[in-house]
Every structure is written in structure tokens, then in C-alpha cells.
Design a protein around this motif. Structure first.
Motif, PDB file in Angstrom:
ATOM      1  N   PHE A 312       0.852  -1.201   0.000  1.00 39.71           N
ATOM      2  CA  PHE A 312       0.000   0.000   0.000  1.00 39.71           C
ATOM      3  C   PHE A 312       0.883   1.244   0.000  1.00 39.71           C
ATOM      4  N   ASN A 313       0.784   2.061  -1.042  1.00 36.09           N
ATOM      5  CA  ASN A 313       1.610   3.273  -1.138  1.00 36.09           C
ATOM      6  C   ASN A 313       0.913   4.422  -0.398  1.00 36.09           C
ATOM      7  N   ASN A 314       1.354   4.628   0.833  1.00 34.27           N
ATOM      8  CA  ASN A 314       0.715   5.608   1.706  1.00 34.27           C
ATOM      9  C   ASN A 314       0.837   7.036   1.162  1.00 34.27           C
ATOM     10  N   THR A 315       1.983   7.329   0.546  1.00 33.80           N
ATOM     11  CA  THR A 315       2.179   8.672  -0.028  1.00 33.80           C
ATOM     12  C   THR A 315       1.131   8.945  -1.088  1.00 33.80           C
ATOM     13  N   ALA A 316       0.949   7.953  -1.972  1.00 32.09           N
ATOM     14  CA  ALA A 316      -0.017   8.141  -3.055  1.00 32.09           C
ATOM     15  C   ALA A 316      -1.434   8.246  -2.494  1.00 32.09           C
ATOM     16  N   ALA A 317      -1.739   7.472  -1.440  1.00 30.80           N
ATOM     17  CA  ALA A 317      -3.070   7.508  -0.832  1.00 30.80           C
ATOM     18  C   ALA A 317      -3.352   8.898  -0.266  1.00 30.80           C
ATOM     19  N   TRP A 318      -2.374   9.435   0.466  1.00 27.89           N
ATOM     20  CA  TRP A 318      -2.546  10.776   1.040  1.00 27.89           C
ATOM     21  C   TRP A 318      -2.675  11.831  -0.053  1.00 27.89           C
ATOM     22  N   GLU A 319      -1.861  11.692  -1.098  1.00 26.98           N
ATOM     23  CA  GLU A 319      -1.954  12.665  -2.198  1.00 26.98           C
ATOM     24  C   GLU A 319      -3.360  12.676  -2.765  1.00 26.98           C
ATOM     25  N   TYR A 320      -3.911  11.482  -2.945  1.00 25.07           N
ATOM     26  CA  TYR A 320      -5.265  11.407  -3.485  1.00 25.07           C
ATOM     27  C   TYR A 320      -6.273  12.035  -2.510  1.00 25.07           C
TER      28      TYR A 320
HETATM   29  C1  NAG Z   1       4.329   5.989  -4.120  1.00 25.30           C
HETATM   30  O1  NAG Z   1       3.611   7.068  -4.678  1.00 25.30           O
HETATM   31  C2  NAG Z   1       4.397   8.231  -4.891  1.00 25.30           C
HETATM   32  C3  NAG Z   1       3.438   9.341  -5.309  1.00 25.30           C
HETATM   33  O2  NAG Z   1       2.566   8.922  -6.294  1.00 25.30           O
HETATM   34  C4  NAG Z   1       5.462   7.945  -5.908  1.00 25.30           C
HETATM   35  O3  NAG Z   1       6.254   9.097  -6.139  1.00 25.30           O
HETATM   36  C5  NAG Z   1       6.325   6.810  -5.394  1.00 25.30           C
HETATM   37  O4  NAG Z   1       7.272   6.434  -6.377  1.00 25.30           O
HETATM   38  C6  NAG Z   1       5.470   5.596  -5.034  1.00 25.30           C
HETATM   39  N1  NAG Z   1       6.296   4.605  -4.370  1.00 25.30           N
HETATM   40  C7  NAG Z   1       6.407   3.361  -4.799  1.00 25.30           C
HETATM   41  C8  NAG Z   1       7.255   2.468  -3.995  1.00 25.30           C
HETATM   42  O5  NAG Z   1       5.819   2.985  -5.794  1.00 25.30           O
END
Ligand code: NAG
Ligand code: NAG
Ligand code: NAG
Length: 522
Positions: A312-320
Motif C-alpha cells: 500500500f503506497n501511503n504517499t499516493a493515498a494521502w496525495e489522493y
Molecule cells: C508511491 O507514490 C508516490 C506518489 O505517487 C510515488 O512518487 C512513489 O514512487 C510511489 N512509491 C512506490 C514504492 O511505488
């Protein structure tokens, strides 16, 4: 309904049955002195409604808006389908506790005809039918809320003349309407309805009915399934559950920030202005609102499977979540998530025409809201812009597309509405899952707006090992495969955690009660 009307109805039924019997034998030779439309009301719905649909274009089947009855205005007059001279007025009862509607019907064009009316405010919908020439009364014993009285004072009670062939349909709705009436909003009406029509059990749990959650055991992506069973929202959710087959009516999602604080992302959160919007709020705030919610919510936490959580990509989840924060709840596509097939998504007596009828009445009652709810979405399906409901129906007929087919065209996630992208509570969570990589390589062929809440909790992405559930999860006796954290009744989520995601899933699924059988790979 006064007894004289009952008697006339009974006589008419007998007369019509005889004619129907005779008609079978002598067929066309018999010059029936009745109009087909007059006969339709007393035929069973299964016969009358299809006949009606075939005889008329969809536009003729729409409820006809007669006028609004306001206490300050004099009476309104109109010509009905059966009675040509009608007048009506409304009087508030003493101390404005309720109101009485007086409807006078005169000059029937035949002794067998009848007029069928729906009386509606945004807070209630009721109906009556008239066979005899005289003054009829209809009582509102009380108001749903003080706001209803205000609404009636300003806008009045809307009166709609219905195609009389709809009587059978309305009669079979008797079961459903109490959910929207004063007394019916009680918890019992909701529970009984769900037991009868969905086979829900509502077993009482042993105490405690609330869990003391340790936020450190909760992770980003964990799913919250909410089931409200009392009051206005309870009634609304009950219908939503029934048409979609979901045993929960609302959803939210957990999110952890970099500091380890727990948040809840939710589409459909009511702000101070009473608008439903998308938010991310601290867990404590969300939980406190849930505890004092008078719709008596039952809440379950569905933890993601450790393998899914790991990717689960937490960064991407928060961005969304941040990109959606403050946007309105996705009314635009709410109804389209359950209408996938032409015939197999409407539990009787609902059908596409009843859906349009309700839409057209709602358009009159709350124009802004309904434009929001379906006009834009229907325009998208036609590739048009700015048509209102009436024009949309005319346009579909011109192109030879049946209206029920128009409703089944799948929603596209990239459709953008006048107020941005539209996401219902569950579409919001699944879009976040999509961004966070939960669906892996098939992400691009998942249309999240096609998912109902049931489709979401059926996904095989949740914890499947009971021993790994947090210790504060459930009470001692529950033994549920997920964590029930609030509620006096044991939550059931049939099919929970059983369906591996696949490309284009849920775009053509039927949803018929009481089994809600789901063909594989629909
Ligand atoms: C997770 O999401 C971020 C933002 O979309 C992205 O920059 C990053 O590469 C992603 N990390 C992985 C491990 O895919
Ligand atoms: C009440 O009557 C006035 C004047 O006839 C009219 O303009 C107004 O629209 C009416 N109100 C409603 C709610 O029908
Ligand atoms: C469930 O989890 C426990 C503790 O992690 C583990 O010992 C057990 O083998 C697991 N059971 C299954 C069926 O995977």
C-alpha cells in the motif's frame, strides 16, 4: 380512503374482471365501452405496467405536475385525466401541528375512471386515488421536522397526477413507503424490512457494544463499514441496502500520517452547513461523532491483508485524499453504481420507469439537488450537455435508445462534472486503493464508480486470519472475521473477503433480492 371509494373500486374491479373474461372469448368483436387506460389500474402490476409502457412514450408516463398547495395561497384548479374539474387547497391545523389537504374532484369522463395523485414534500411522499366526485381530505398528522413546515409555508405541497396504471405499482410500494413516513423511520421498521427483504438477522450482541480502539493497531487503508438503522439516514440506507444487496450503507477509510497519527478519510461527511463533502479528519473526531450519531450506527473495521498493506503506497493515498478534500459527495453517480443490467437490478416493484418518475418528481421538489443527482450524469451518457430530464427523455426516444438502456451505460471514472470528479463514499475509497496500488497491474481496468459497498467488502484484500485481528476487536462472543467496533447488533457482511479482483469487474452485475446472486466475472 373513504369507504364509498372502496366500494366503487370493488364494483369496478368486478366489472372489469368480467369484461376481461368476456374479452378473452370474443376478442376484438366486443366493443368495450371502456378505455384501456381506465382498466389498467385494477389489473395486477405485472400486467398493467408493461401495457402502459407499451401504449405510451416515456414522456407521457411522467408524473404530471399539477401545482403546489401553500397555506397562504388560494386553492388551485386543474383538469385531471378522469375528473375534468378539480380544485384543492391546504389548511394548517391549529398550532401548525400538521395540515389537511382538501381535494375536490368533479366531472368524471366515465364512471369507471379514476385519478391517482402523489403529494410530496422533500420530507415525505404519499398518494391517494379518487373514484368519486366529491371533496376528499388527506391529513398530515405532524411534520417530519420543523424544516418541513417551513418548506410547506414557502413552497407548498407539490401535487402530481400519475398515470392511473401506476396504481398497482404504488400499492406494491406500501411496504417501502413507511420507511419514509413519520412513524416508519423508527428502528423497527428498518430492521423488519431488512429481515424480510434481504434475510438479515440482526442478532443482539453481548456487551460491550463499543470497542476501545488502540490506534497503533490500525493501518492506512483499513476499511470502515457503517450501517445506520434509525431515522432519516436509516431509512435512506435501508433502501440503498435493499437495491444494492449491501449489508452496510456507508463507508470510510483509515489513514496514518508520517507521525503515526490516525485519520479517517470519508466522502459524505456532513459539514457545519449541512453539505455532504469529502474530508480527512482525525480519528478521535470521527469516532466521537459516530458515538453520538442518533442514526444508531453499527460499525465494522475491515483491516487490509498484511500482504496488501505491505504494498500500500501511503504517499499516493494521502496525495489522493488531499486532492479530493473539500469536494462534494458524489451524488452524480450514486444511482448508476447499482443499475448495471436492463432488468436485473430492480427489485419489484421498482423498474426504470418508476426510477424516472421519482426523478421527475424530485426535479420539481429540489431542482438544484436533482440536476446534481442525475441530469449531468445522464447528459454524459448521451454525450450531450445541459439537457434537463424532460429533454433527455425526448432525446433518447429520438435516438431509439430505451431509457432503461441509457441508465445501464457504465460510469467512467475519468468523467468530470461541473463540480469536479464525483465519488460516492465507496468510490472515494476504491479510487484511493487504485492510487495506492491495491489492484496492482489491473488498476486501469477497474471502474470504481461501478462498485457498490457490497462489491467492495467482497474483495479478497482483507485480513483472513482471525488470530491476527487486534485483541480489542469484537467482544468475546462475536467470532467475526472482521472487527465490529460499535453497535448492539452483530454485523453481517455476506461474501466478505471472497472475491479476487479482476479486470472490468462489476460492470454488468445483476442485484436482485433476496439472494443477490452474483454470476462469476460479471
Ligand atoms: C508511491 O507514490 C508516490 C506518489 O505517487 C510515488 O512518487 C512513489 O514512487 C510511489 N512509491 C512506490 C514504492 O511505488
Ligand atoms: C402563490 O400565489 C402567487 C400569486 O398567485 C404565485 O405567484 C405563487 O407562485 C404561488 N405560490 C405557490 C407556491 O404556488
Ligand atoms: C494465523 O496467524 C497466526 C499468528 O500469526 C499463525 O501462527 C497461523 O499459522 C496463521 N494461520 C493461518 C491459517 O495462516
Amino acid at each position: 380512503m373513504p369507504s364509498s371509494d372502496h366500494r366503487r373500486l370493488r364494483h369496478a374491479v368486478v366489472a372489469w374482471m368480467l369484461i376481461a373474461l368476456l374479452g378473452c372469448e370474443v376478442g376484438e368483436a366486443l366493443k368495450v365501452p371502456f378505455r384501456v387506460n381506465d382498466v389498467l389500474p385494477v389489473l395486477p402490476r405485472q400486467i398493467s405496467w408493461p401495457v402502459l409502457n407499451n401504449l405510451h412514450s416515456a414522456v407521457d408516463l411522467l408524473p404530471y405536475f399539477v401545482g403546489s398547495l401553500t397555506p397562504s395561497n388560494a386553492s388551485i384548479k386543474w383538469k385531471g385525466a378522469c375528473f375534468y374539474d378539480n380544485t384543492a387547497k391546504i389548511e394548517l391545523s391549529p398550532a401548525s401541528q400538521g395540515a389537511v389537504l382538501y381535494v375536490k374532484t368533479e366531472a368524471a369522463h366515465s364512471w369507471t375512471c379514476m385519478d391517482l395523485y402523489v403529494f410530496a414534500t422533500p420530507y415525505r411522499i404519499t398518494w391517494d386515488y379518487y373514484f368519486s366526485s366529491r371533496e376528499h381530505t388527506l391529513k398530515f398528522d405532524s411534520w417530519e421536522e420543523p424544516a418541513e413546515l417551513e418548506y410547506v409555508k414557502q413552497h407548498g405541497v407539490s401535487v402530481f397526477l400519475m398515470p392511473s396504471g401506476m396504481l398497482g405499482t404504488l400499492l406494491s410500494l406500501i411496504d417501502v413507503l413507511p420507511l419514509f413516513s413519520n412513524t416508519g423511520w423508527g428502528q423497527n421498521a428498518n430492521l423488519e424490512f431488512l429481515k424480510k427483504h434481504m434475510g438479515a438477522t440482526f442478532e443482539k450482541r453481548s456487551q460491550p457494544w463499543r470497542a476501545y480502539i488502540d490506534p497503533s493497531d490500525v493501518h492506512s487503508g483499513d476499511f470502515l463499514a457503517v450501517s445506520k438503522i434509525r431515522g432519516r439516514w436509516g431509512g435512506f440506507e435501508t433502501l440503498e441496502k435493499w437495491v444494492t444487496g449491501s449489508f452496510a450503507g456507508h463507508t470510510a477509510v483509515c489513514l496514518k500520517d508520517e507521525l503515526g497519527n490516525l485519520w479517517v478519510g470519508e466522502s459524505g461527511h456532513e459539514n457545519e452547513k449541512g453539505e455532504e463533502i469529502i474530508v480527512a479528519i482525525p480519528w478521535e473526531e470521527w469516532w466521537e461523532l459516530a458515538l453520538k450519531d442518533n442514526s444508531n450506527p453499527q460499525i465494522a473495521l475491515l483491516p487490509l491483508h498484511p500482504e496488501i498493506r505491505a504494498k500500500f503506497n501511503n504517499t499516493a493515498a494521502w496525495e489522493y485524499a488531499r486532492s479530493m478534500s473539500g469536494k462534494p459527495y458524489g451524488y452524480h453517480n450514486m444511482i448508476f453504481s447499482w443499475i448495471d443490467t436492463v432488468a436485473d437490478n430492480y427489485p419489484p416493484p421498482l423498474d426504470a420507469h418508476l426510477v424516472i418518475s421519482v426523478m421527475s418528481m424530485w426535479t420539481r421538489l429540489q431542482p438544484a439537488y436533482s440536476a446534481n443527482m442525475w441530469n449531468e450524469a445522464l447528459n454524459k451518457r448521451l454525450g450531450t450537455e445541459g439537457l434537463d430530464l424532460h429533454d433527455i427523455i425526448v432525446e433518447t426516444e429520438k435516438r431509439g435508445i430505451p431509457f432503461d438502456e441509457l441508465l445501464t451505460i457504465p460510469e467512467q471514472d475519468e468523467w468530470e462534472y461541473s463540480d469536479g470528479k464525483s465519488t460516492t463514499c465507496v468510490a472515494f475509497i476504491l479510487s484511493m486503493y487504485k492510487e495506492a496500488g491495491v489492484f496492482g497491474p489491473i488498476s486501469s481496468s477497474i471502474q470504481v464508480t461501478e462498485f457498490t459497498i457490497r462489491d467492495a467488502y467482497m474483495l479478497r484484500i482483507f485480513e483472513d486470519n482471525q488470530t491476527r485481528l487486534p485483541r480489542w476487536c469484537n467482544n468475546e462472543n462475536d467470532q467475526l472475521p472482521f472487527c465490529q467496533i460499535l453497535g448492539e447488533y452483530r454485523m453481517e457482511l455476506p461474501g466478505y473477503n471472497t472475491l479476487d479482483p479482476y479486470a472490468n469487474m462489476n460492470e454488468y452485475c445483476p442485484s436482485l433480492p433476496p439472494i443477490y446472486d452474483r454470476p462469476s466475472r460479471c
